[in-house]
Design a protein around this motif. Structure first.
Motif, PDB file in Angstrom:
ATOM      1  N   ARG A 143       0.833  -1.209   0.000  1.00  0.00           N
ATOM      2  CA  ARG A 143       0.000   0.000   0.000  1.00  0.00           C
ATOM      3  C   ARG A 143       0.869   1.262   0.000  1.00  0.00           C
ATOM      4  NH1 ARG A 143      -2.587  -3.076   4.180  1.00  0.00           N
ATOM      5  NH2 ARG A 143      -4.400  -4.173   3.334  1.00  0.00           N
ATOM      6  N   THR A 144       1.984   1.217   0.717  1.00  0.00           N
ATOM      7  CA  THR A 144       2.876   2.369   0.767  1.00  0.00           C
ATOM      8  C   THR A 144       3.479   2.669  -0.604  1.00  0.00           C
ATOM      9  OG1 THR A 144       3.434   1.902   3.080  1.00  0.00           O
ATOM     10  CG2 THR A 144       4.972   3.279   1.846  1.00  0.00           C
ATOM     11  N   ALA A 145       3.781   1.627  -1.369  1.00  0.00           N
ATOM     12  CA  ALA A 145       4.432   1.792  -2.671  1.00  0.00           C
ATOM     13  C   ALA A 145       3.451   1.993  -3.815  1.00  0.00           C
ATOM     14  CB  ALA A 145       5.310   0.573  -2.965  1.00  0.00           C
ATOM     15  N   ALA A 200      -0.141  -5.165 -13.137  1.00  0.00           N
ATOM     16  CA  ALA A 200       1.187  -5.232 -12.513  1.00  0.00           C
ATOM     17  C   ALA A 200       1.087  -5.034 -11.004  1.00  0.00           C
ATOM     18  CB  ALA A 200       2.102  -4.176 -13.131  1.00  0.00           C
ATOM     19  N   TYR A 201       0.365  -4.001 -10.581  1.00  0.00           N
ATOM     20  CA  TYR A 201       0.186  -3.792  -9.147  1.00  0.00           C
ATOM     21  C   TYR A 201      -0.632  -4.927  -8.528  1.00  0.00           C
ATOM     22  CZ  TYR A 201       2.230   0.880  -8.931  1.00  0.00           C
ATOM     23  OH  TYR A 201       3.111   1.948  -8.949  1.00  0.00           O
ATOM     24  N   GLY A 250      -6.925  -0.408  -5.501  1.00  0.00           N
ATOM     25  CA  GLY A 250      -7.820  -1.557  -5.605  1.00  0.00           C
ATOM     26  C   GLY A 250      -7.377  -2.562  -6.654  1.00  0.00           C
ATOM     27  N   ALA A 251      -6.128  -2.476  -7.087  1.00  0.00           N
ATOM     28  CA  ALA A 251      -5.633  -3.344  -8.164  1.00  0.00           C
ATOM     29  C   ALA A 251      -5.712  -4.814  -7.786  1.00  0.00           C
ATOM     30  CB  ALA A 251      -4.187  -2.970  -8.505  1.00  0.00           C
ATOM     31  N   ARG A 295      -0.993  -9.708  -4.959  1.00  0.00           N
ATOM     32  CA  ARG A 295      -1.229 -11.144  -4.774  1.00  0.00           C
ATOM     33  C   ARG A 295      -0.051 -11.795  -4.038  1.00  0.00           C
ATOM     34  NH1 ARG A 295      -4.639 -14.941  -7.414  1.00  0.00           N
ATOM     35  NH2 ARG A 295      -3.816 -17.074  -7.408  1.00  0.00           N
ATOM     36  N   ILE A 296       1.160 -11.390  -4.401  1.00  0.00           N
ATOM     37  CA  ILE A 296       2.344 -11.922  -3.719  1.00  0.00           C
ATOM     38  C   ILE A 296       2.316 -11.532  -2.242  1.00  0.00           C
ATOM     39  CG2 ILE A 296       4.858 -11.812  -3.581  1.00  0.00           C
ATOM     40  CD1 ILE A 296       4.840 -11.305  -6.643  1.00  0.00           C
TER      41      ILE A 296
END
Length: 240
Positions: A59-61, A107-108, A68-69, A113-114
């Motif tokens: 969230r910071t990055a 991408a985000y 919401g990606a 997910r990771i």
């Protein structure tokens, strides 16, 4: 003198269960579940704690636009799962397509997910390529550009957005080579998005922008190439 125990602690709960069992009273499954939910010795507890920490870093990055990606394309989720299972085997995820087809969103979403999977470690830098080149240009601050390049090269996860939009030059080609070569040699997971196709015999391609040396490394690094097809979603279209 014995140390006092907090009511509801895992140790006191197990003692209570033994006393009740000796009296023939069965502890309900829900009570047992509640106990393990707060037990720092439980494997699931540790995974949830790691996931919470990683999601906070995500969230910071992540810019608010992509808060919401979510990864929804099979190849993207598969790459994220490989990265979660084994960082060094993930390679690079390359998303190509015209402007507005959802590349950055996916991408985000892959990185989210990771993070949600509770990795042992989660370090992330996400940067637009034009901003990256601007930051890496020589300045009056001695060594600042080299330190920034080292951070980008060594970070665990790097999202390099819109590669190929900056004006090409020998300098941009050299910077890109140094960045990609380091991540290639150290098997670091990398996500790249680009408006340019990976290869195009009839017009400009990503290969033309990055040069032969980088293209050669990308050819081996990229384990998932995802062409995004569709109209500009910012203008009301829908990506495929």
């Amino acid at each position: 003198m014995a140390e006092p125990e907090c009511v509801g602690s895992a140790r006191s709960m197990r003692r209570l269960e033994r006393i009740l069992a000796a009296k023939g009273i069965q502890v309900s499954d829900s009570a047992a579940d509640d106990s393990s939910e707060e037990n720092p010795g439980d494997r699931g507890w540790h995974r949830r704690a790691r996931a919470e920490y990683a999601l906070n870093r995500w969230r910071t990055a992540t810019p608010p636009r992509f808060s919401g990606a979510e990864a929804t394309i099979r190849e993207v989720t598969a790459w994220a799962d490989r990265a979660l299972a084994d960082n060094s085997a993930a390679g690079a995820l390359l998303l190509t397509g015209l402007t507005g087809t959802g590349k950055t969103h996916q991408a985000y979403g892959a990185l989210r997910r990771i993070a949600a999977g509770g990795p042992d470690r989660f370090e992330l830098i996400a940067v637009n390529s034009a901003d990256m080149y601007g930051t890496l240009r020589p300045s009056q601050v001695m060594g600042a550009a080299e330190r920034e390049l080292r951070k980008l090269s060594e970070v665990q996860y790097l999202l390099l957005d819109d590669l190929g939009t900056a004006k090409t030059s020998e300098w941009t080609e050299e910077v890109t080579y140094r960045l990609i070569n380091y991540r290639y040699n150290h098997c670091l997971p990398t996500i790249i998005t680009s408006n340019l196709p990976a290869r195009n015999d009839n017009g400009p391609s990503l290969t033309d922008f990055v040069g032969a040396r980088v293209a050669s490394r990308l050819a081996e690094m990229v384990t998932s190439l995802v062409p995004m097809i569709g109209a500009d979603r910012r203008r009301g279209g829908r990506a495929a």
